[in-house]
Design an enzyme around this catalytic site. Structure first.
Site, PDB file in Angstrom:
ATOM      1  N   GLY A 156       0.862  -1.195   0.000  1.00 35.42           N
ATOM      2  CA  GLY A 156       0.000   0.000   0.000  1.00 35.42           C
ATOM      3  C   GLY A 156       0.892   1.236   0.000  1.00 35.42           C
ATOM      4  N   ARG A 157       0.341   2.327   0.552  1.00 33.04           N
ATOM      5  CA  ARG A 157       1.092   3.592   0.541  1.00 33.04           C
ATOM      6  C   ARG A 157       2.467   3.452   1.201  1.00 33.04           C
ATOM      7  NH1 ARG A 157      -3.879   5.328   2.407  1.00 33.04           N
ATOM      8  NH2 ARG A 157      -5.019   6.778   1.074  1.00 33.04           N
ATOM      9  N   ILE A 158       2.470   2.846   2.412  1.00 30.37           N
ATOM     10  CA  ILE A 158       3.738   2.786   3.163  1.00 30.37           C
ATOM     11  C   ILE A 158       4.705   1.827   2.476  1.00 30.37           C
ATOM     12  CG2 ILE A 158       4.790   2.170   5.384  1.00 30.37           C
ATOM     13  CD1 ILE A 158       2.134   3.156   6.706  1.00 30.37           C
TER      14      ILE A 158
ATOM     15  N   ARG B 218      -2.252  -8.488  -1.731  1.00 26.64           N
ATOM     16  CA  ARG B 218      -3.460  -9.197  -2.193  1.00 26.64           C
ATOM     17  C   ARG B 218      -3.519  -9.238  -3.709  1.00 26.64           C
ATOM     18  NH1 ARG B 218      -8.246  -7.416   1.919  1.00 26.64           N
ATOM     19  NH2 ARG B 218      -7.365  -5.384   1.556  1.00 26.64           N
TER      20      ARG B 218
ATOM     21  N   ARG C 171       2.032  -3.968  12.651  1.00 28.79           N
ATOM     22  CA  ARG C 171       1.429  -4.380  13.912  1.00 28.79           C
ATOM     23  C   ARG C 171       2.100  -5.674  14.381  1.00 28.79           C
ATOM     24  NH1 ARG C 171      -0.246   0.013  14.288  1.00 28.79           N
ATOM     25  NH2 ARG C 171      -2.352   0.750  14.637  1.00 28.79           N
TER      26      ARG C 171
ATOM     27  N   GLU D 180       1.746  -5.498  22.927  1.00 33.97           N
ATOM     28  CA  GLU D 180       2.182  -4.156  23.278  1.00 33.97           C
ATOM     29  C   GLU D 180       1.384  -3.575  24.438  1.00 33.97           C
ATOM     30  OE1 GLU D 180       3.139  -2.375  19.374  1.00 33.97           O
ATOM     31  OE2 GLU D 180       2.443  -0.535  20.343  1.00 33.97           O
TER      32      GLU D 180
ATOM     33  N   HIS E 140       7.106   1.639  19.311  1.00 32.33           N
ATOM     34  CA  HIS E 140       6.005   2.042  18.423  1.00 32.33           C
ATOM     35  C   HIS E 140       6.094   3.538  18.110  1.00 32.33           C
ATOM     36  CE1 HIS E 140       1.656   0.975  17.098  1.00 32.33           C
ATOM     37  NE2 HIS E 140       2.194   1.871  16.297  1.00 32.33           N
TER      38      HIS E 140
END
Ligand code: DGY
Length: 328
Positions: free
Chosen positions: A159-161, A181, A243, A272, A290
């Site tokens: 995706g964007r990141i 995907r 995550r 976390e 984080h």
């Protein structure tokens, strides 16, 4: 008479400029001492607020959302990840959920690249040596790491990141591979000279570096399971700024402990803020609390996004950053 301002309950301390603007625009209840709200306080907020502005540490499950009053119309999350919110349950009750996409992309990609460099070139270990007074002069064989140029980086989630990371990594001479995907558009694939792997297993077995950049959903929980982690080559490094739940952390810690992979750079953890105690003892890991989006600029932009989402809803329009459950 001025129209009634909506009651907006903000669950955590936000940057001062964001809070001030919220007080100007909304009937905003702030959390100035930043005490995290437990389930009871969150339930009470859901009963009173027109808009709840939570963040990624607030667990809003279906039971809690069921307790919301009929006035609650919007959950405007300060954060891009929404795995802490039962978005489907909110939608069933006619409550919009919004997040803050786009504004975290560049800083998160910077920090991911930083973790790749820090793991391969042992930056934290080296800094620790200086502080511990263990630098006794340059030697030809001390503190050797691994070169980036010419190696393969496998990005999980393009995706964007993922794409922003790919651009940075290409500048460091890494060849870009990815699992997603579906493949990215031919234009982007060409720009990034990226190789698509439909099979995550096959990609993992061939990479020198692997970066996790997909969202945490029921479908990506332990995507990097114990079985899959074993596919990594012994010289591979793994980096996670998405995550913790996407990687089986206990299995990863075991592999790192046995030296079955070269190292890891982790900004997020499965339980976390708890960190697997095994990880804390290892030298071949770089652990961060984080902080991939932790720049003043990004946190201000995230606040701005929250405000825009609330304002747009106030004005009777659909907020721009709606999270649609079917698309998660
Ligand atoms: C988010 O917004 O989901 C990020 O994890 C915060 O850094």
């Amino acid at each position: 008479m001025a129209p009634r301002k909506p009651k907006v309950i903000v669950t955590r301390k936000l940057p001062d400029a964001v809070e001030t603007r919220m007080r100007e625009l909304f009937d905003a209840e702030l959390n100035l001492d930043d005490t995290p709200m437990g389930p009871e306080a969150l339930a009470a907020a859901l009963k009173r607020a027109d808009v709840l502005a939570p963040t990624i540490t607030d667990r809003l499950d279906a039971d809690l959302i069921a307790q919301a009053g009929p006035q609650l119309k919007l959950i405007a999350n300060f954060g891009v990840g929404v795995d802490h919110i039962d978005v489907a349950a909110a939608h069933e009750r006619g409550i919009f959920v919004t997040n803050t996409p786009g504004v975290l992309t560049e800083d998160t990609a910077d920090l991911t690249m930083g973790l790749i460099l820090a793991s391969a070139r042992r930056l934290v270990e080296g800094a620790g040596m200086i502080q511990a007074g263990e630098f006794h002069g340059w030697t030809p064989t001390w503190m050797l790491g691994r070169r980036l140029r010419g190696k393969r980086l496998g990005i999980i989630g393009m995706g964007r990141i993922g794409q922003a990371l790919a651009r940075r990594a290409a500048a460091f001479g890494l060849a870009i591979h990815y699992h997603n995907r579906k493949p990215v558009s031919p234009l982007i694939a060409e720009e990034l000279e990226a190789t698509y792997w439909e099979s995550l297993d096959q990609m993992l077995a061939r990479m020198d570096f692997v970066s996790v950049n997909c969202p945490h959903t029921p479908g990506t929980y332990h995507l990097l399971s114990a079985r899959r982690l074993k596919l990594l080559q012994p010289h591979a490094f793994i980096v996670n700024t998405a995550r913790g739940e996407i990687i089986d952390e206990a299995a990863l810690a075991g592999l790192l402990e046995r030296g079955a992979i070269a190292g890891a750079g982790l900004d997020v953890f499965e339980h976390e803020p708890a960190v697997n105690p095994k990880l804390l003892k290892l030298r071949n890991v770089v652990l961060l609390p984080h902080m991939s989006s932790a720049t003043i600029e990004t946190r201000l932009d995230m606040g701005e996004k929250v405000i825009i989402n609330i304002r747009t809803w106030m004005d009777g329009h659909k907020p721009p950053d709606r999270v649609i459950p079917d698309l998660l």
